[in-house]
Write a protein that holds these residues in place. Structure first.
Motif, PDB file in Angstrom:
ATOM      1  N   MET A   1      43.159 -70.335 -94.299  1.00 16.59           N
ATOM      2  CA  MET A   1      44.421 -69.628 -94.138  1.00 16.59           C
ATOM      3  C   MET A   1      45.574 -70.559 -94.463  1.00 16.59           C
ATOM      4  N   LEU A   2      46.549 -70.051 -95.180  1.00 16.68           N
ATOM      5  CA  LEU A   2      47.725 -70.832 -95.569  1.00 16.68           C
ATOM      6  C   LEU A   2      48.838 -70.598 -94.583  1.00 16.68           C
ATOM      7  N   ARG A   3      49.462 -71.685 -94.147  1.00 14.46           N
ATOM      8  CA  ARG A   3      50.628 -71.560 -93.276  1.00 14.46           C
ATOM      9  C   ARG A   3      51.772 -72.277 -93.940  1.00 14.46           C
ATOM     10  N   ARG A   4      52.934 -71.643 -93.984  1.00 15.81           N
ATOM     11  CA  ARG A   4      54.112 -72.230 -94.586  1.00 15.81           C
ATOM     12  C   ARG A   4      55.211 -72.280 -93.539  1.00 15.81           C
ATOM     13  N   SER A   5      55.957 -73.349 -93.535  1.00 14.26           N
ATOM     14  CA  SER A   5      57.018 -73.486 -92.539  1.00 14.26           C
ATOM     15  C   SER A   5      58.089 -74.421 -93.037  1.00 14.26           C
ATOM     16  N   PHE A   6      59.351 -74.081 -92.767  1.00 13.20           N
ATOM     17  CA  PHE A   6      60.447 -75.000 -92.996  1.00 13.20           C
ATOM     18  C   PHE A   6      60.728 -75.701 -91.677  1.00 13.20           C
ATOM     19  N   LEU A   7      60.828 -77.030 -91.732  1.00 13.90           N
ATOM     20  CA  LEU A   7      60.931 -77.837 -90.522  1.00 13.90           C
ATOM     21  C   LEU A   7      62.286 -77.750 -89.852  1.00 13.90           C
ATOM     22  N   LYS A   8      62.233 -77.886 -88.581  1.00 15.60           N
ATOM     23  CA  LYS A   8      63.412 -78.333 -87.860  1.00 15.60           C
ATOM     24  C   LYS A   8      63.279 -79.836 -87.760  1.00 15.60           C
ATOM     25  N   VAL A   9      64.245 -80.557 -88.260  1.00 15.33           N
ATOM     26  CA  VAL A   9      64.144 -82.013 -88.320  1.00 15.33           C
ATOM     27  C   VAL A   9      64.695 -82.612 -87.043  1.00 15.33           C
ATOM     28  N   GLY A  10      63.907 -83.493 -86.424  1.00 15.93           N
ATOM     29  CA  GLY A  10      64.347 -84.160 -85.211  1.00 15.93           C
ATOM     30  C   GLY A  10      64.692 -85.604 -85.485  1.00 15.93           C
ATOM     31  N   LEU A  11      65.490 -86.201 -84.620  1.00 16.79           N
ATOM     32  CA  LEU A  11      65.852 -87.607 -84.727  1.00 16.79           C
ATOM     33  C   LEU A  11      65.373 -88.328 -83.490  1.00 16.79           C
ATOM     34  N   ALA A  12      64.765 -89.493 -83.690  1.00 14.86           N
ATOM     35  CA  ALA A  12      64.303 -90.299 -82.560  1.00 14.86           C
ATOM     36  C   ALA A  12      64.946 -91.667 -82.680  1.00 14.86           C
ATOM     37  N   GLY A  13      66.076 -91.851 -82.056  1.00 10.92           N
ATOM     38  CA  GLY A  13      66.704 -93.172 -82.063  1.00 10.92           C
ATOM     39  C   GLY A  13      67.491 -93.425 -83.331  1.00 10.92           C
ATOM     40  N   LEU A  14      68.728 -92.962 -83.399  1.00 14.91           N
ATOM     41  CA  LEU A  14      69.536 -93.136 -84.596  1.00 14.91           C
ATOM     42  C   LEU A  14      69.658 -94.604 -84.985  1.00 14.91           C
ATOM     43  N   ALA A  15      69.775 -95.462 -83.999  1.00 12.31           N
ATOM     44  CA  ALA A  15      69.899 -96.895 -84.281  1.00 12.31           C
ATOM     45  C   ALA A  15      68.565 -97.614 -84.183  1.00 12.31           C
ATOM     46  N   ALA A  16      67.547 -96.907 -83.647  1.00  9.03           N
ATOM     47  CA  ALA A  16      66.196 -97.474 -83.505  1.00  9.03           C
ATOM     48  C   ALA A  16      66.229 -98.900 -82.974  1.00  9.03           C
ATOM     49  N   PRO A  17      66.650 -99.074 -81.696  1.00  8.47           N
ATOM     50  CA  PRO A  17      66.732-100.428 -81.171  1.00  8.47           C
ATOM     51  C   PRO A  17      65.413-101.152 -81.286  1.00  8.47           C
ATOM     52  N   GLY A  18      65.468-102.429 -81.661  1.00  8.07           N
ATOM     53  CA  GLY A  18      64.248-103.198 -81.852  1.00  8.07           C
ATOM     54  C   GLY A  18      64.377-104.607 -81.332  1.00  8.07           C
ATOM     55  N   LEU A  19      63.261-105.184 -80.955  1.00  6.90           N
ATOM     56  CA  LEU A  19      63.192-106.559 -80.518  1.00  6.90           C
ATOM     57  C   LEU A  19      62.716-107.421 -81.670  1.00  6.90           C
ATOM     58  N   ILE A  20      63.286-108.610 -81.803  1.00  9.16           N
ATOM     59  CA  ILE A  20      62.799-109.568 -82.788  1.00  9.16           C
ATOM     60  C   ILE A  20      62.059-110.663 -82.049  1.00  9.16           C
ATOM     61  N   LEU A  21      60.750-110.765 -82.310  1.00  7.08           N
ATOM     62  CA  LEU A  21      59.900-111.702 -81.607  1.00  7.08           C
ATOM     63  C   LEU A  21      59.192-112.592 -82.631  1.00  7.08           C
ATOM     64  N   ARG A  22      58.459-113.573 -82.140  1.00  6.26           N
ATOM     65  CA  ARG A  22      57.772-114.493 -83.038  1.00  6.26           C
ATOM     66  C   ARG A  22      56.271-114.448 -82.775  1.00  6.26           C
ATOM     67  N   ALA A  23      55.506-114.239 -83.837  1.00 10.85           N
ATOM     68  CA  ALA A  23      54.050-114.197 -83.741  1.00 10.85           C
ATOM     69  C   ALA A  23      53.480-115.607 -83.752  1.00 10.85           C
ATOM     70  N   GLN A  24      52.285-115.740 -83.228  1.00 11.05           N
ATOM     71  CA  GLN A  24      51.579-117.013 -83.261  1.00 11.05           C
ATOM     72  C   GLN A  24      50.453-116.931 -84.281  1.00 11.05           C
ATOM     73  N   ALA A  25      50.441-117.876 -85.231  1.00 12.65           N
ATOM     74  CA  ALA A  25      49.444-117.869 -86.295  1.00 12.65           C
ATOM     75  C   ALA A  25      48.341-118.885 -86.014  1.00 12.65           C
ATOM     76  N   THR A  26      47.092-118.463 -86.270  1.00 10.18           N
ATOM     77  CA  THR A  26      45.934-119.341 -86.101  1.00 10.18           C
ATOM     78  C   THR A  26      45.045-119.216 -87.326  1.00 10.18           C
ATOM     79  N   GLU A  27      44.793-120.341 -88.000  1.00 13.71           N
ATOM     80  CA  GLU A  27      43.923-120.317 -89.172  1.00 13.71           C
ATOM     81  C   GLU A  27      42.495-120.600 -88.744  1.00 13.71           C
ATOM     82  N   GLN A  28      41.562-119.772 -89.250  1.00 15.91           N
ATOM     83  CA  GLN A  28      40.148-119.960 -88.918  1.00 15.91           C
ATOM     84  C   GLN A  28      39.511-120.895 -89.940  1.00 15.91           C
ATOM     85  N   PRO A  29      38.995-122.023 -89.510  1.00 18.22           N
ATOM     86  CA  PRO A  29      38.383-122.965 -90.462  1.00 18.22           C
ATOM     87  C   PRO A  29      37.177-122.352 -91.174  1.00 18.22           C
ATOM     88  N   ARG A  30      37.118-122.500 -92.485  1.00 15.86           N
ATOM     89  CA  ARG A  30      35.968-122.060 -93.275  1.00 15.86           C
ATOM     90  C   ARG A  30      35.680-123.138 -94.324  1.00 15.86           C
TER      91      ARG A  30
END
Length: 334
Positions: A1-30
């Protein structure tokens, strides 16, 4: 069955607050290996799932268990964590023609667009009657239309310019999972519960079902190589298989070890095939020319890499069980 729909568009966080963090890298010896394996612990990301190249040296990564999307820069180890909204549980992510990240946002039953500059989040909810679609994988066709799968039995498409969304019932009901686009422009998906792969006609949305030769194989994810062959990760059978879209022929290979469970598949720009095996807690690289496997076991238990992607000389995966990213470099950095 085919369904067609025009969306109602929602917004989630106009400014989209974000944290800037630092990852820890580990190299696996091979020692003696031509490959370099590096793990990145990602603060602020819980359940690092699907990952994709953001186009500027950074990567997008879904934090499925805490409703976030991360923008990770492996050159500086910095990660910006973006909240996708209350109840979010992102699954798949792909970079769109507009440079933005497009996410199948299962928690809010919507497609989410995250602007690559402002990181603002815009939601495109699924139409009424399509609740709890269990959204999975997004992919763009050559005309810039976003196609997506939902395990509860749907395939959908969204026009990013008009916001028009159409949702279609998939063959055999529940199961649509991985999705890919071939170099020739065809859209294919796999059905885990339906045990098949299928081509979608991008114009009519008609489905052409192709059954793999192994019965009950559990086709989970798909990826196309440069020759328009569809590579399939078979969860139940523990195989990787390939379907030649031109000849209609199949080939299959069992992963090494006892009772393998093939989850993800990714084909790099050299047509080498990358897989994950949950039973072995490992990433595997398969060379179709030699038919040989090269294994990269994780250094932590329960890594659970559910999806892979990459760029030239690098394969990336999200260790959803350890909140890490793993990078396997196939070309030694300058």
């Amino acid at each position: 069955m085919l369904r067609r729909s025009f969306l109602k568009v929602g917004l989630a966080g106009l400014a989209a607050p974000g944290l800037i963090l630092r990852a820890q890298a580990t190299e696996q010896p091979r020692p003696g290996s031509p490959f370099i394996v590096t793990y990145f612990d990602l603060p602020g990301i819980k359940g690092s799932r699907d990952v994709t190249d953001a186009g500027d040296g950074t990567l997008w990564v879904c934090g499925q268990r805490n409703g976030t999307l991360g923008r990770f820069d492996p050159r500086t180890s910095q990660i910006k964590v973006i909240s996708l909204g209350e109840g979010a549980a992102p699954h798949g992510v792909v970079r769109g023609p507009d440079g933005a990240a497009w996410v199948t946002e299962g928690g809010q039953n919507a497609i989410a667009r995250i602007d690559d500059k402002s990181h603002a989040v815009r939601l495109f909810p699924l139409p009424a009657g399509r609740e709890r679609a269990n959204l999975n994988t997004p992919v763009f066709d050559k005309k810039g239309i976003l196609w997506f799968s939902g395990q509860n039995g749907i395939i959908g498409r969204l026009d990013p310019n008009s916001g028009k969304m159409e949702v279609f019932d998939a063959p055999r009901g529940a199961g649509p999972y991985g999705m890919t686009r071939t170099p020739s422009g065809e859209i294919w998906f796999a059905s885990l519960a339906g045990n098949y792969i299928a081509r979608v006609d991008a114009e009519t949305a008609a489905f052409t079902v192709v059954d793999p030769p192994t019965e009950g194989q559990g086709a989970r994810r798909v990826w196309s190589d440069s020759k328009n062959r569809i590579w399939v990760s078979e969860w139940n059978s523990g195989q990787v298989s390939s379907y030649d879209t031109e000849s209609g022929s199949w080939k299959g290979w069992k992963l090494p070890g006892d009772k393998p469970r093939t989850y993800s598949v990714y084909v790099d720009d050299a047509d080498k095939v990358w897989l994950t095996d949950f039973a072995a807690n490992a990433i595997l690289r398969f060379d179709p020319l030699t038919e040989g496997f090269h294994s990269f076991p994780s250094d932590r238990a329960g890594a659970n890499v559910r999806q892979m992607d990459g760029r030239s000389g690098e394969a990336w995966g999200g260790e959803s069980g350890t909140n890490r990213l793993v990078r396997i470099q196939t070309v030694k950095p300058a």
